[in-house]
Design an enzyme around this catalytic site. Structure first.
Site, mmCIF file in Angstrom:
data_model
loop_
_atom_site.group_PDB
_atom_site.id
_atom_site.type_symbol
_atom_site.label_atom_id
_atom_site.label_comp_id
_atom_site.label_asym_id
_atom_site.label_seq_id
_atom_site.Cartn_x
_atom_site.Cartn_y
_atom_site.Cartn_z
ATOM 1 N N TYR A 103 0.810 -1.217 0.000
ATOM 2 C CA TYR A 103 0.000 0.000 0.000
ATOM 3 C C TYR A 103 0.846 1.272 0.000
ATOM 4 O O TYR A 103 0.317 2.364 -0.213
ATOM 5 C CB TYR A 103 -0.927 0.048 1.220
ATOM 6 C CG TYR A 103 -1.916 -1.081 1.341
ATOM 7 C CD1 TYR A 103 -2.139 -1.983 0.306
ATOM 8 C CD2 TYR A 103 -2.635 -1.245 2.527
ATOM 9 C CE1 TYR A 103 -3.047 -3.024 0.441
ATOM 10 C CE2 TYR A 103 -3.549 -2.281 2.671
ATOM 11 C CZ TYR A 103 -3.742 -3.169 1.623
ATOM 12 O OH TYR A 103 -4.637 -4.192 1.782
ATOM 13 N N HIS A 123 0.628 -11.792 1.992
ATOM 14 C CA HIS A 123 -0.397 -11.042 1.264
ATOM 15 C C HIS A 123 -1.077 -11.897 0.188
ATOM 16 O O HIS A 123 -2.305 -11.897 0.065
ATOM 17 C CB HIS A 123 0.219 -9.787 0.639
ATOM 18 C CG HIS A 123 -0.759 -8.703 0.358
ATOM 19 N ND1 HIS A 123 -0.410 -7.370 0.315
ATOM 20 C CD2 HIS A 123 -2.083 -8.735 0.098
ATOM 21 C CE1 HIS A 123 -1.478 -6.633 0.039
ATOM 22 N NE2 HIS A 123 -2.501 -7.441 -0.104
#
Length: 268
Positions: A46, A104
């Site tokens: 992010y 992730h």
């Protein structure tokens, strides 16, 4: 308001920070924590860990009261890369430890044996309190569990009334793994579902609040992204909403299968 939790003690509502960067991310995190949130979710991918860490610090909420979660991207999951990547995340966040560290995506450099061994090393060092995964199918989760001495406490996936993940929910419930829902309001699509509108009007709530309540009452934690104070508060107030059996049944039987996050490398 006391902070509602799911069965393993994880706060049932967290602040998602995907595509929230810079000063806005810092302000959002600070606002949420001052409002009462105690669960903040980010990821190396992010590119906002430093901003999220600044928001945690600015809130003045004691560190031990906040569940901080981040994720390692799939190009940092080789056995030798995991520990330095996690330490880099900690440095950016300005923290000494993580409450949750996720794989992730189980792709690219991910190898169940090597990656989970490295995650366990972080756990043993005290740098990571809890090992977790994201975007894993039941089969992938089972394999990861086979290679992890530390329990895998959570699997973060897309989940909402339009993608209810029945098989994965059943597997996680049987294994004591908490499901954490990203995109919990289906990127706004829940506002266009008549059944959700009926339930929302019945309770003088919004469709988003109904979706978050549905997840919580199914023992699923949710991490909706919100930036401004109004949306952050509206999500927070969803915890005061209690759906009855008829409401839950109406949502449970929607029969929709609308996946929004579907990269070509996903296993499903």
């Amino acid at each position: 308001m006391d902070v509602p939790t799911v069965s393993n003690g994880l706060p049932a509502l967290g602040l998602g920070t995907y595509k929230n960067t810079g000063e806005q991310a810092t302000e959002s995190v600070e606002t949420a924590l001052k409002m009462g949130y105690r669960h903040v979710d980010t990821a190396a991918y992010y590119d906002n860990e430093a901003a999220v860490g600044a928001g945690i610090e600015a809130s003045s909420v004691p560190r031990e009261e906040v569940v901080v979660a981040t994720k390692l991207w799939y190009d940092d999951l080789a056995g030798d890369d995991v520990v330095p990547a996690a330490k880099a995340s900690l440095d950016r966040l300005g923290l000494d430890y993580l409450d949750l560290l996720y794989v992730h995506w189980p792709n690219d450099t991910y190898d169940a044996a090597e990656t989970m061994a490295a995650f366990n090393d972080l756990h043993d060092e005290g740098l990571v309190d809890n090992v977790a995964v994201s975007n894993f199918t039941p089969e992938q989760l089972g394999t990861a569990q086979d290679h992890s001495a530390a329990p895998i406490v959570a699997n973060q996936v897309e989940c909402h009334p339009l993608l209810q993940q029945d098989e994965l929910r059943e597997y996680c419930a049987d294994e004591g793994v908490t499901l954490v829902a990203y995109a919990p309001i289906a990127r706004g699509n829940v506002f266009d579902v008549p059944e959700l509108t009926e339930v929302a009007e019945k309770h003088d709530a919004s469709e988003a609040q109904v979706s978050l309540a549905w997840l919580r009452q199914h023992d699923i934690a949710a991490i909706p992204k919100a930036t401004g104070e109004g949306h952050i508060r509206a999500n927070w107030e969803s915890q005061e909403l209690s759906l009855d059996d008829d409401d839950l049944a109406k949502i449970d039987t929607l029969g929709r299968e609308e996946r929004l996050i579907d990269p070509g490398f996903a296993a499903w």
